[in-house]
Structures are given as C-alpha cells and as structure tokens.
Design a protein around this motif. Structure first.
Motif, short mmCIF file in Angstrom:
data_model
loop_
_atom_site.label_atom_id
_atom_site.label_comp_id
_atom_site.label_asym_id
_atom_site.label_seq_id
_atom_site.Cartn_x
_atom_site.Cartn_y
_atom_site.Cartn_z
N UNK A 95 0.85 -1.18 0.00
CA UNK A 95 0.00 0.00 0.00
C UNK A 95 0.88 1.23 0.00
N UNK A 96 0.56 2.22 -0.83
CA UNK A 96 1.45 3.37 -0.96
C UNK A 96 0.71 4.61 -1.42
N UNK A 97 1.37 5.76 -1.25
CA UNK A 97 0.90 7.03 -1.77
C UNK A 97 1.86 7.46 -2.88
N UNK A 98 1.30 7.88 -4.03
CA UNK A 98 2.09 8.14 -5.22
C UNK A 98 1.91 9.59 -5.69
N UNK A 99 2.96 10.12 -6.28
CA UNK A 99 2.92 11.42 -6.96
C UNK A 99 3.58 11.24 -8.32
N UNK A 100 2.81 11.45 -9.40
CA UNK A 100 3.32 11.28 -10.77
C UNK A 100 3.28 12.60 -11.53
N UNK A 101 4.30 12.84 -12.33
CA UNK A 101 4.30 13.94 -13.29
C UNK A 101 3.75 13.40 -14.61
N UNK A 102 2.81 14.12 -15.21
CA UNK A 102 2.16 13.70 -16.44
C UNK A 102 2.56 14.64 -17.57
N UNK A 103 2.86 14.08 -18.73
CA UNK A 103 3.16 14.89 -19.91
C UNK A 103 2.43 14.31 -21.10
N UNK A 104 1.79 15.17 -21.89
CA UNK A 104 1.09 14.76 -23.09
C UNK A 104 1.94 15.07 -24.32
N UNK A 105 2.21 14.07 -25.14
CA UNK A 105 2.86 14.29 -26.42
C UNK A 105 1.84 14.73 -27.48
N UNK A 106 0.61 14.20 -27.32
CA UNK A 106 -0.50 14.54 -28.22
C UNK A 106 -1.69 14.94 -27.36
N UNK A 107 -2.30 16.08 -27.64
CA UNK A 107 -3.51 16.52 -26.96
C UNK A 107 -4.45 17.06 -28.03
N UNK A 108 -5.39 16.21 -28.45
CA UNK A 108 -6.28 16.56 -29.56
C UNK A 108 -7.73 16.34 -29.11
#
Length: 206
Positions: free
Chosen positions: A102-115
């Motif tokens: 069980x854990x707490x997560x922090x992710x960075x998100x990046x979009x290469x395509x946003x259409x």
C-alpha cells in the motif's frame, strides 16, 4: 438589446468554461491494474527467494493539468501479488508467497499529443508506503536446518513509477508501465525486499 447582448456574452463564457473543464484533464479518478513481474526477499537465515509474480491492484486519487501538456496526479495505491518462490540457495521451488503493498504516489504527467478528447503521453513518479511478504505455503526444500526459505516481514517501501498513458473520450484512461519497489523491513530476520511490476491499467476519470 443590451440585456440580450449581456446574456449572450455570459452564455458564451459559461460554454467556454465548460469546454475547458471537460478537456483540461482535471478530475478525480478510480482505476485498477493487472500484470506480472518479479519479486524478491533477501536476508539472513538462508531465507533468500526470488520468483515470478502475478499481481492485481487498485488506485484512486486526483489529477490536474497546468496546461495541455503538463500535469500532476496524487493517488493512493494498493497491490497484491502471488509468487511461486524459488530458494536462491538451493535453486528449488520453496512454496507460494504473497506480497501486499500500500502506498501514496505522486506522478508527473506529460502529453505528447492533446487533440480534443484524445491524449497520448507518459508518466513518471515516486511513491512510498509499506510492503508485506507472507509465506502461504512454505517448505524446507534445500534447507536442512528446517527453517522456511521465506519469513513474514513488513516494512517501509519506496520506489518509482514509469509508463505510457492515453485518454479516450475524456473519461477513459489506459496505461502500460512499471512499478519498481524496494523495502527494508524487520521480520523473523532483517531482510531487503524488492518488487518489479509490469502491467496494464485502466482509470475512469470523473
């Protein structure tokens, strides 16, 4: 005439605001993941094991985008895994083990395509929590001293998330990636635990 003009401007602003909210990618989400990988439990008393796992997990949290390309998400994750464990010392199958994390997560998100309502990109992040190892079916194969080749242990875990993600029709998010965890814990003997998960997942964004 003036009232009609003002009403039209307000309606246009509300419509624009709703479109941005729908396409921004912000919102809470619930999801699951399934896959395979490798688990290990290394320590004293001849109790080091390594084997293939089958795992299933759930997660839930919130994600927000600063713009169309960059965002962040914070969530809680729980995962269970079964492992056919092999003794490193003897090379023989030692039984069936369970891992639970069980854990707490922090992710960075990046979009290469946003259409519009379709996006494609990646995520990278870190997490911390607890990792439990539990022998379900232990044996003394290769261990003349009669000590099981694994022991129950729980301790602090930390690791990395990395993978690809795509969103379809705004609410449906699909992922494929890895989760790599390491743990230091105290059980019957002091050990180091490790878990590498490779799998796919689905998130529904509200």
């Amino acid at each position: 005439m003036k009232k009609l003009l003002i009403s039209s401007i307000v309606a246009g602003m509300l419509t624009t605001s709703n479109v941005f909210a729908d396409e921004s990618g912000d919102g809470g989400f619930l999801g699951f993941q399934i896959g395979t990988g490798v688990g290990g439990h290394f320590g004293g008393d001849n109790n080091s094991v390594l084997g293939i796992i089958g795992a299933f997990g759930i997660k839930g949290g919130y994600q927000s985008f600063f713009n169309e390309t960059n965002g962040v998400r914070v969530y809680l994750s729980a995962m269970g895994a079964l492992q056919f464990a092999g003794s490193i010392a003897s090379g023989s199958v030692s039984g069936l083990d369970m891992y639970a994390m069980g854990d707490i997560d922090v992710d960075y998100l990046v979009n290469f395509i946003a259409d519009g309502d379709f996006t494609f990109g990646m995520y990278v992040g870190v997490f911390t929590g607890a990792l439990l190892t539990l022998p379900l079916i232990a044996s003394d194969i290769g261990n003349q001293a009669g000590v099981a080749t694994n022991s129950q242990s729980i301790g602090i875990a930390a690791g990395l998330n990395l993978g690809l993600r795509t969103t379809v029709h705004e609410h449906n998010e699909f992922e494929f990636g890895i989760k790599l965890a390491g743990a230091f814990y105290q059980g019957d003997a002091t050990n180091i635990g490790a878990l590498l998960f490779i799998g796919a997942g689905y998130n529904y964004k509200f």
